[in-house]
Design a protein around this motif. Structure first.
Motif, short mmCIF file in Angstrom:
data_model
loop_
_atom_site.label_atom_id
_atom_site.label_comp_id
_atom_site.label_asym_id
_atom_site.label_seq_id
_atom_site.Cartn_x
_atom_site.Cartn_y
_atom_site.Cartn_z
N ASP A 54 -9.77 0.89 -3.32
CA ASP A 54 -10.94 1.49 -2.64
C ASP A 54 -12.09 0.49 -2.56
OD1 ASP A 54 -9.69 3.82 -2.07
OD2 ASP A 54 -10.62 4.99 -3.67
N ASN A 55 -11.77 -0.72 -2.17
CA ASN A 55 -12.75 -1.80 -1.98
C ASN A 55 -13.44 -2.30 -3.24
OD1 ASN A 55 -12.45 -2.22 0.77
ND2 ASN A 55 -13.68 -0.37 1.21
N GLU A 56 -13.00 -1.83 -4.41
CA GLU A 56 -13.59 -2.36 -5.65
C GLU A 56 -12.55 -3.27 -6.31
OE1 GLU A 56 -16.54 -1.80 -6.62
OE2 GLU A 56 -17.19 0.20 -6.00
N SER A 57 -13.03 -4.27 -7.01
CA SER A 57 -12.14 -5.21 -7.68
C SER A 57 -11.29 -4.48 -8.73
CB SER A 57 -12.98 -6.29 -8.35
OG SER A 57 -12.25 -6.87 -9.40
N ALA A 58 -9.97 -4.55 -8.57
CA ALA A 58 -9.07 -3.88 -9.53
C ALA A 58 -9.16 -4.58 -10.89
CB ALA A 58 -7.64 -3.89 -9.01
N HIS A 96 3.18 5.85 -3.59
CA HIS A 96 4.26 6.60 -4.25
C HIS A 96 4.20 6.45 -5.76
CE1 HIS A 96 6.19 7.71 -0.57
NE2 HIS A 96 6.25 6.46 -0.18
N LEU A 97 3.72 5.28 -6.22
CA LEU A 97 3.71 5.01 -7.66
C LEU A 97 2.60 5.78 -8.38
CD1 LEU A 97 4.17 1.13 -8.07
CD2 LEU A 97 5.77 2.88 -8.77
N ASP A 98 1.47 5.89 -7.72
CA ASP A 98 0.28 6.46 -8.36
C ASP A 98 -0.17 7.69 -7.61
OD1 ASP A 98 -0.77 5.59 -10.68
OD2 ASP A 98 -1.81 3.86 -9.84
N ASP A 99 -0.55 8.72 -8.37
CA ASP A 99 -1.00 9.93 -7.69
C ASP A 99 -2.43 9.79 -7.19
OD1 ASP A 99 1.38 11.01 -8.39
OD2 ASP A 99 0.63 11.82 -10.29
N ASP A 100 -3.16 8.81 -7.76
CA ASP A 100 -4.59 8.72 -7.45
C ASP A 100 -4.88 8.42 -5.98
OD1 ASP A 100 -4.85 9.22 -10.09
OD2 ASP A 100 -5.17 7.13 -10.65
N GLN A 101 -3.90 7.81 -5.32
CA GLN A 101 -4.02 7.58 -3.87
C GLN A 101 -5.22 6.72 -3.49
OE1 GLN A 101 -1.89 8.59 -1.52
NE2 GLN A 101 -0.55 9.66 -2.91
N GLU A 102 -5.52 5.72 -4.29
CA GLU A 102 -6.58 4.81 -3.88
C GLU A 102 -6.04 3.81 -2.88
OE1 GLU A 102 -7.32 4.45 -7.83
OE2 GLU A 102 -9.50 4.70 -7.68
N GLN A 103 -6.93 3.35 -2.02
CA GLN A 103 -6.51 2.44 -0.96
C GLN A 103 -6.42 1.01 -1.51
OE1 GLN A 103 -5.63 3.34 2.14
NE2 GLN A 103 -5.07 1.17 2.38
N LEU A 104 -5.23 0.42 -1.36
CA LEU A 104 -5.04 -0.95 -1.84
C LEU A 104 -5.62 -1.94 -0.83
CD1 LEU A 104 -3.47 -2.79 -3.96
CD2 LEU A 104 -1.66 -2.87 -2.26
N GLY A 105 -6.25 -2.97 -1.35
CA GLY A 105 -6.70 -4.07 -0.50
C GLY A 105 -6.28 -5.38 -1.13
N SER A 112 0.84 -1.21 0.00
CA SER A 112 0.00 0.00 0.00
C SER A 112 0.87 1.25 0.00
CB SER A 112 -0.87 0.07 1.26
OG SER A 112 -1.56 -1.09 1.43
N LYS A 113 1.91 1.21 0.81
CA LYS A 113 2.81 2.37 0.88
C LYS A 113 3.45 2.63 -0.47
CE LYS A 113 4.26 2.54 5.64
NZ LYS A 113 5.07 1.62 6.43
N ILE A 114 3.93 1.57 -1.09
CA ILE A 114 4.61 1.71 -2.37
C ILE A 114 3.64 2.23 -3.42
CG2 ILE A 114 5.73 0.42 -4.24
CD1 ILE A 114 6.92 -1.34 -1.90
N LEU A 115 2.43 1.70 -3.40
CA LEU A 115 1.45 2.13 -4.40
C LEU A 115 1.17 3.63 -4.28
CD1 LEU A 115 -0.42 1.22 -6.71
CD2 LEU A 115 -2.24 0.99 -5.02
#
Ligand SMILES: Nc1ncnc2c1ncn2[C@@H]1O[C@H](COP(=O)(O)OP(=O)(O)OP(=O)(O)O)[C@@H](O)[C@H]1O
Ligand SMILES: [Mg+2]
Length: 365
Positions: free
Chosen positions: A268-272, A210-219, A205-208
């Protein structure tokens, strides 16, 4: 841990040669079909005894040769070590220094590598087998013995399925003996996969972010291929196999078990897989891959060698920049292959050694 040099003989299209590596970023540049991936594959094989391609190990022997040899001089846990693999039509032989090694677990772990290939970027949208392979690769990095557990599980699964497939009356007692073996190894496989997914969530999550500006929460949601109990026990798996036997007989195969394990990536709780853009999906995959490197260092203080095969061609320039910033920041030895002149330019100030790969020859330039 790093590789000082690697010596190849009879490996696919690569000429007999020694490649002297730098401890930092090594860039391999060349047109298609020249031997870039083969070079990284040889190193991956030296470290893990497996290719990162779906390949029969004998296929790596050059068409004009009878055998292939990979020899690596490495620094492992601050100590110099010579590793050697000889591959013949009959199989494989290993040496550490002068000593011939027959117990694979003695060998594995002395050189750790993490490979990223364009296939890894399909981790989100690809089929579950890609994710199972990913989980197993990661577990293997921490626990080399996992490879044997997976193998033992697969052997038991194949044997059980063979019985279920034979159209004659199924001998339930024989199936049950395979169910027992399968459940012992299978529960270990699922447990290790579950643990690793739980463990990499936070760093990924931390790495993501930094990689993406969108700042969505990884699950990350681990999905066992059987209704595993909290402790993921062998007894539980055995009960499930026993109670599902009639169904398995009707379907001619084992319908529940680790062979169906999977995990889902959520933003953000949706299937990537279903909702994220291709770029976001690739960022997720990269975040997971980078997270495991950090975990590997945390586990035993050893920095694995990072192999990046042609990954940049699949990424836009922003993500590519972020990827390399992160990787370079780790301070591990890195081997990067590319056909891309732009990447060569981007990395020129950071590259410590450059190789031109042409017609199987890898030459420092
Ligand atoms: N066993 C073998 N014996 C001889 N040549 C082989 C063998 N296996 C593969 N090759 C050849 O090795 C060549 C180089 O392959 P490799 O995948 O390393 O290329 P590459 O430089 O990574 O190219 P690309 O940029 O397209 O990924 C291929 O042309 C392939 O035909
Ligand atoms: Mg290639």
């Amino acid at each position: 841990m790093y590789i000082r040099n690697i010596r190849l003989n009879g490996y696919r299209n690569l000429k007999k040669q020694t490649i002297e590596l730098d401890t930092g970023i090594n860039l391999f540049i060349g047109d298609n079909g020249q031997g870039k991936t083969n070079t990284l594959e040889a190193i991956h094989l030296l470290a893990t005894l497996r290719s990162f391609r779906n390949t029969n190990i004998r296929d790596i022997i050059c068409h004009d040769d009878q055998e292939a040899e990979i020899y690596g001089s490495v620094i492992s846990r601050d100590v110099p070590l010579e590793l050697r693999i000889l591959i013949t039509q009959e199989g494989r032989r290993l040496w550490m220094g002068q000593r011939s090694v027959s117990v694979v677990s003695d060998y594995l772990g002395s050189l750790k590598v993490v490979a990223f290939t364009p296939d890894d970027l399909d981790m989100v949208k690809g089929g579950p087998s890609i994710r199972r392979k990913f989980m197993d690769r990661v577990v293997f990095l921490f626990k080399p013995e996992h490879l044997k557990t997976v193998r033992d599980f697969n052997t038991a699964l194949k044997a059980r399925n063979r019985l279920l497939k034979s159209k004659q009356v199924v001998d339930r007692q024989v199936v049950d003996s395979f169910s027992q073996t399968l459940s012992i190894h299978g529960a270990k496989v699922t447990r290790a996969r579950k643990d690793i997914i739980e463990r990499i969530l936070e760093p990924a999550s931390k790495i993501l972010s930094h990689l993406d500006d969108d700042q969505e929460q990884l699950g990350l949601c681990f999905k066992p291929g059987w209704a595993a109990n909290e402790s993921v026990s062998a007894d539980c798996l055995l009960d499930i196999l026993r109670s599902g036997l009639d169904q398995d007989i009707r379907r001619y195969k084992t319908t529940r078990g680790p062979q169906l394990d999977d995990f889902e990536i959520l933003l953000d709780n949706e299937s990537a897989r279903r909702f994220a853009s291709q770029g976001q999906q690739r960022s997720c995959a990269l975040a997971l891959l980078l997270a495991i490197i950090g975990q590997a260092v945390e586990e035993d203080g050893q920095r694995p060698v990072i192999l990046l095969d042609d990954v940049s061609s699949e990424l836009d320039s922003k993500r590519r920049k972020q990827l390399f910033e992160q990787v370079i920041g780790l301070g591990n030895q890195v081997l990067v292959t590319t056909t891309d002149k732009d990447l060569v330019k981007d990395l020129s100030s950071k590259t410590r050694r450059k190789f031109i790969v042409s017609n199987g020859r890898v030459e420092a330039s």
